[in-house]
Design an enzyme around this catalytic site. Structure first.
Site, mmCIF file in Angstrom:
data_model
loop_
_atom_site.group_PDB
_atom_site.id
_atom_site.type_symbol
_atom_site.label_atom_id
_atom_site.label_comp_id
_atom_site.label_asym_id
_atom_site.label_seq_id
_atom_site.Cartn_x
_atom_site.Cartn_y
_atom_site.Cartn_z
ATOM 1 N N CYS A 25 0.834 -1.200 0.000
ATOM 2 C CA CYS A 25 0.000 0.000 0.000
ATOM 3 C C CYS A 25 0.878 1.262 0.000
ATOM 4 O O CYS A 25 1.487 1.570 -1.015
ATOM 5 C CB CYS A 25 -0.991 -0.051 1.155
ATOM 6 S SG CYS A 25 -2.472 0.910 0.817
ATOM 7 N N HIS A 35 -3.558 -5.172 0.343
ATOM 8 C CA HIS A 35 -2.967 -5.717 1.572
ATOM 9 C C HIS A 35 -3.008 -7.239 1.566
ATOM 10 O O HIS A 35 -3.987 -7.826 2.049
ATOM 11 C CB HIS A 35 -3.758 -5.215 2.789
ATOM 12 C CG HIS A 35 -3.609 -3.757 3.030
ATOM 13 N ND1 HIS A 35 -2.738 -3.239 3.953
ATOM 14 C CD2 HIS A 35 -4.217 -2.697 2.446
ATOM 15 C CE1 HIS A 35 -2.818 -1.924 3.947
ATOM 16 N NE2 HIS A 35 -3.709 -1.567 3.034
ATOM 17 N N GLU A 57 -1.500 -9.208 3.415
ATOM 18 C CA GLU A 57 -1.400 -9.748 4.788
ATOM 19 C C GLU A 57 -2.755 -10.113 5.405
ATOM 20 O O GLU A 57 -2.822 -10.957 6.282
ATOM 21 C CB GLU A 57 -0.640 -8.767 5.698
ATOM 22 C CG GLU A 57 -1.360 -7.473 6.078
ATOM 23 C CD GLU A 57 -1.211 -6.339 5.066
ATOM 24 O OE1 GLU A 57 -0.928 -6.627 3.877
ATOM 25 O OE2 GLU A 57 -1.408 -5.174 5.449
HETATM 26 N N1 GLN Z 1 -2.107 6.615 2.702
HETATM 27 C C1 GLN Z 1 -2.172 5.844 1.500
HETATM 28 C C2 GLN Z 1 -3.513 5.959 0.816
HETATM 29 O O1 GLN Z 1 -4.489 6.318 1.414
HETATM 30 C C3 GLN Z 1 -1.838 4.391 1.776
HETATM 31 C C4 GLN Z 1 -2.825 3.677 2.654
HETATM 32 C C5 GLN Z 1 -2.303 2.403 3.250
HETATM 33 O O2 GLN Z 1 -1.083 2.168 3.314
HETATM 34 N N2 GLN Z 1 -3.180 1.575 3.749
HETATM 35 O O3 GLN Z 1 -3.641 5.677 -0.336
#
Ligand code: GLN
Length: 544
Positions: free
Chosen positions: A384, A510, A512
């Site tokens: 992310c 994600h 994970e």
């Molecule tokens: N802050 C980033 C976004 O909103 C990444 C979010 C995250 O790592 N879950 O796109």
């Protein structure tokens, strides 16, 4: 089985006793005996969901396929049971009140005074029974967050009391998790705190059926007898839960203590089929007897609190076992990484993972860590925000756009290689408005990520507002950073990689959240495999 059976798990004496792990372990044992089991967590705080909580407050925010932002215990449930959870598996006081107030505004209470009892308690009862009424489960385990006696937990305890009455004998039971502390000055285990918390529960009209006693020392039969006598339970219903070296031992320990057996007896369900735990034991065997060891740096900004990256740490345990490797995770604070000391701080790492996150704090350190991994050919996984940082690093240091950034960090950047998603531009409320849950992604044939998954169509869970800016795609591609995974409908870039690097992948989603004991996530398995291969290659080269 027609009647769904309910097990309520309450906690006494203190928080952090590991109710979630006990609930998940019991569920695992029941599942292993062939019962369709699910777990639900009721959280007594007023946030509608934990999505608006800082990880320092409550650890990681776990995301389900249906896009619910939930308590991290749901992660344990999925990892143990390999069964998907959903919004219905996590309910907070905020959500209960929100829904009761919405009903009140619609006039659904027909002029009545709306009160905690019966309106809030009825709403709680309904939420508990949603899973049971779905017909998908034989047993629903409901974990009540907080500690018995807390003001906030009272409506939940009252709802459980009423529900036990509604359900009737043998259809609902209460497992009370408590602490039996060891007083070293006296050299004794003490039962009094347990007696008191059971009494507190009784004052609310609930009798514990089973006591699970957290302890650092073995609980003798004498102490069990004493607890049974004073707390009104049978001696075989006093279960010792001794500190374990890994949470994955807990189902086996609970099995030895007979927790599943007593629970089934109390629910009048057959307990003659032995639990089938072959796969679980195999995993434990591999986890405890690794043949190799690697060290992976976890670069994040919430590293002081281990719970902030719970699912990532657990995914490494699953992937480690799959590769028969012990993965030592070295947590590194991204705020402390600067150009002068990045080499020193990251030296000796066999792999680097740059973690998810929000906001500006610590991001320059993350970018430095990406650069270090890219330039030193160290296997890299960016998740992310970690993927977004990899794009920024490449744009700055390879394309030479030295002010490249995400508009999250610098809205005025001349090169917004990461920018706000179109649909996010109209969003004003913070809660529950990110791009959440499972979305499809097509992987490009022949790419590294395709090789890692062994398939071209995947669906992974998301939690973000910003995205790869497709205006920069061709320039990045020509310079060697390729987009290799896309959302088939919108074209949103989900995966990037650098083919010239031995193993460099960034994912907007994600992985994970989907790794379980039964199904370790392919990206983590592939990453650990690559880290080990490269380490072995280097060792061989230095020996030659
Ligand atoms: N802050 C980033 C976004 O909103 C990444 C979010 C995250 O790592 N879950 O796109």
């Amino acid at each position: 089985m027609s009647q769904t059976k309910y097990i309520f798990v309450t906690g006494g004496v203190t928080s952090s006793l590991g109710k979630g792990i006990i609930a998940a372990s019991l569920a695992k044992l029941l599942q292993a005996r062939g019962y369709r089991t699910t777990i639900q967590k009721l959280d007594p705080y007023i946030n509608v969901d934990p999505g608006t909580l800082n990880p320092y407050e409550h650890g990681e925010c776990y995301v389900t396929d249906d896009g619910a932002e939930t308590d991290l215990d749901l992660g344990h449930y999925e990892r143990f049971l390999n069964v998907r959870t959903s919004q219905a598996n996590n309910v907070t006081t905020g959500r209960i009140y929100q829904s009761v107030i919405e009903k009140e505004r619609k006039g659904e209470f027909l002029g009545k005074t709306v009160q905690v009892v019966p309106h809030i308690t009825n709403e709680i009862k309904e939420r508990i029974q949603i899973l049971g009424n779905s017909g998908d489960y034989d047993i629903v385990i409901t974990e009540i967050g907080g500690t018995v006696g807390d003001i906030e937990s009272l409506p939940y305890i009252e709802a459980v009391r009423q529900l036990l009455w509604d359900l009737g004998d043998n259809n609902g039971i209460v497992v009370h998790l408590t602490l039996v502390p060891f007083l070293s000055a006296a050299g004794e285990l003490k039962t009094k705190p347990t007696q008191h918390s059971v009494k507190t529960l009784m004052e609310s009209g609930i009798k514990a059926d089973i006591l699970v006693c957290r302890t650092e020392h073995h609980i003798s039969d004498d102490i069990k007898r004493k607890l049974a006598l004073f707390c009104n339970v049978k001696q075989e219903a006093v279960i010792q839960s001794i500190d374990a070296s890994t949470i994955y031992d807990v189902p086996m320990l609970m099995r030895e203590e007979g927790l599943d057996k007593v629970a089934l007896e109390k629910l009048a369900l057959p307990n003659d089929v032995e639990p089938e735990l072959g796969q679980w034991k195999q995993f434990l065997q591999k986890h405890k007897n690794p043949k190799h060891q690697v060290t992976i740096g976890l670069i994040g900004k919430y590293v002081e609190l281990q719970d902030s990256y719970k699912s990532i740490l657990e995914s490494f345990i699953h992937a480690g076992a799959a590769n028969e490797v012990k993965v030592v995770v070295r947590s590194i604070h991204s705020e402390h990484l600067s150009a002068n000391d990045v080499d020193k701080r990251l030296m000796g790492l066999d792999g680097i993972l740059v973690a998810p996150g929000f906001g500006e704090r610590g991001i320059e350190g993350k970018i430095k860590a990406v650069q270090y991994a890219r330039e030193n050919s160290i296997p890299f996984l960016g998740i992310c925000l970690g993927m977004q940082m990899a794009v920024i690093e490449f744009a700055r240091n390879v394309l030479g756009y030295d002010k490249a950034n995400s508009t999250e960090m610098n809205p005025a950047t001349p090169d917004p290689v990461i920018n706000l998603m179109e649909e996010q531009k109209k969003v004003t409320n913070m809660g529950g408005t990110m791009r959440l849950g499972a979305w499809d992604c097509d992987l490009q044939e022949g790419s590294l990520v395709h090789e890692v998954y062994g398939e071209t169509e995947i669906a992974e869970r998301h939690r973000h507002r910003f995205e790869f800016n497709n205006d920069y795609k061709s320039q990045l591609d020509e310079a060697g950073l390729k987009a290799t995974g896309y959302n088939p409908k919108t074209g949103l870039v989900e995966v990037i990689e650098i083919p010239a690097h031995p193993w460099f992948i960034g994912v907007q989603y994600h992985p994970e959240y989907k790794s379980t004991v039964a199904n370790p996530h392919p990206l983590f398995v592939g990453f650990v495999k690559a880290v080990l291969a490269q380490k072995q290659q280097q060792t061989n080269a230095s020996l030659a």
